[in-house]
Design a protein around this motif. Structure first.
Motif, short mmCIF file in Angstrom:
data_model
loop_
_atom_site.label_atom_id
_atom_site.label_comp_id
_atom_site.label_asym_id
_atom_site.label_seq_id
_atom_site.Cartn_x
_atom_site.Cartn_y
_atom_site.Cartn_z
N THR A 44 0.83 -1.01 0.15
CA THR A 44 0.01 -0.04 -0.06
C THR A 44 0.60 1.40 -0.01
N SER A 47 2.20 1.96 -3.64
CA SER A 47 1.07 1.92 -4.38
C SER A 47 0.64 3.14 -5.14
N ILE A 295 -4.26 6.41 4.08
CA ILE A 295 -3.67 5.20 3.78
C ILE A 295 -4.95 4.22 4.07
N VAL A 298 -7.00 2.64 0.90
CA VAL A 298 -6.18 2.07 0.18
C VAL A 298 -5.82 0.69 0.77
N LEU A 299 -5.50 0.84 2.01
CA LEU A 299 -5.24 -0.43 2.95
C LEU A 299 -6.40 -1.35 2.84
N ASN A 302 -7.10 -2.74 -0.57
CA ASN A 302 -5.97 -3.92 -0.88
C ASN A 302 -6.36 -5.16 -0.19
#
Length: 322
Positions: A44, A47, A295, A298-299, A302
């Protein structure tokens, strides 16, 4: 000092493969889960361009990378000790010094992260000029060089050992940094270095917290930013305490092995190892990821996508085999 801390535990285990597997699986499962989460977190942080071009995310990546390597090394050493694998001094020395190398990186990175938060709150107009990507990279390089210097000094102190047939000399007991001490000089240096690193880191983090708390009371400060920075610095202090707790792991087991029964020691050993080595290596970085508004989405994306992808792959394999 050659310390066989697992002598009490090994007496409880059967020599069969089943006994070894049952003893190891207790720590292996959570370790694999945490390695998966840390791997997703590392992915992440690489990314998106904003994560690669922001100082605090670069520092977080360095911290998470070091703690992931620590998690792998500590699990390898634990399994080797649990399975009673006999190692030579060179192999044990390589593993323990690599572990010491990454262990030093964590508190030093926390120091830089604390200073970055202090500058962001107390000197917001100069933050962009002081905390640049270039300066952050230089700080990380210095951290790694300082950690490597510590390892180099410890290796030089091993010259006290007689080198006749050193490649064939076996470590008696559990392979740990204490088993690699060549003499009183090595032991004294290790204690002094650990005390220096953690005392300096603690003073820096606490000073940064005091500075941010004082700035939060001023009329011109951004209250929201200062409050968030204070919570972050408290998290840094907790992380520092967790890192420090790993240095008392071996002495703690030595004390427990003399005052509790073998059955109780085996249970306490697993619990202490989980709490000191495994959980802190994943818990703190995960908290960072969930707290940070950039974060977190996105975390979570993922994590969910990869779990869903794994489920689809397993389901398709089951369907094709049927």
């Amino acid at each position: 000092h050659s310390i066989n801390l697992l002598s009490n535990t090994s007496g409880l285990q059967d020599d069969s493969l089943l006994g070894i597997v049952l003893f190891s699986i207790v720590t292996m499962l959570p370790c694999c889960v945490f390695l998966y989460v840390n791997g997703i977190m590392l992915f992440t942080l690489r990314s998106k361009a904003v994560f690669c071009e922001t100082a605090r995310y670069i520092l977080l990546y360095n911290l998470l990378f070091a703690e992931t390597v620590q998690l792998i090394l500590s699990q390898v050493l634990f399994l080797l000790a649990a399975d009673r694998v006999i190692m030579t001094y060179p192999l044990c020395g390589f593993l323990t010094q690599l572990a010491n190398f990454t262990t030093t990186i964590s508190p030093l990175t926390l120091v830089v992260m604390s200073v970055e938060r202090y500058v962001a709150v107390c000197y917001p107009l100069r933050h962009a000029d002081i905390v640049t990507v270039r300066n952050t990279d230089v700080a990380i390089i210095l951290i790694w060089m300082f950690s490597f210097l510590n390892v180099l000094i410890q290796l030089l102190l091993l010259l006290e050992l007689p080198f006749d047939n050193l490649l064939n000399v076996q470590v008696k007991g559990m392979c740990s940094s204490m088993s690699m001490f060549a003499g009183p000089i090595s032991e004294a240096y290790n204690r002094a270095f650990t005390c220096f690193v953690f005392t300096s880191a603690g003073v820096t983090v606490i000073s940064s917290y005091v500075g941010v708390a004082a700035a939060a009371r001023s009329a011109c400060a951004d209250k929201g930013s200062a409050h968030k920075a204070r919570n972050t610095l408290l998290l840094h202090l907790v992380q520092l305490g967790l890192s420090l707790s790993s240095t008392i792991y071996v002495p703690l087991l030595m004390t427990l092995s003399t005052i509790v029964t073998r059955v109780m020691f085996a249970r306490i050993h697993n619990v202490v190892y989980l709490l000191i080595f495994i959980v802190p290596r994943c818990l703190s970085p995960l908290i960072y990821g969930l707290r940070d508004q950039s974060i977190r989405p996105v975390l979570m994306f993922n994590l969910c996508c990869r779990l869903r992808l794994s489920f689809v792959i397993v389901k398709s394999e089951v369907s094709s085999s049927a």
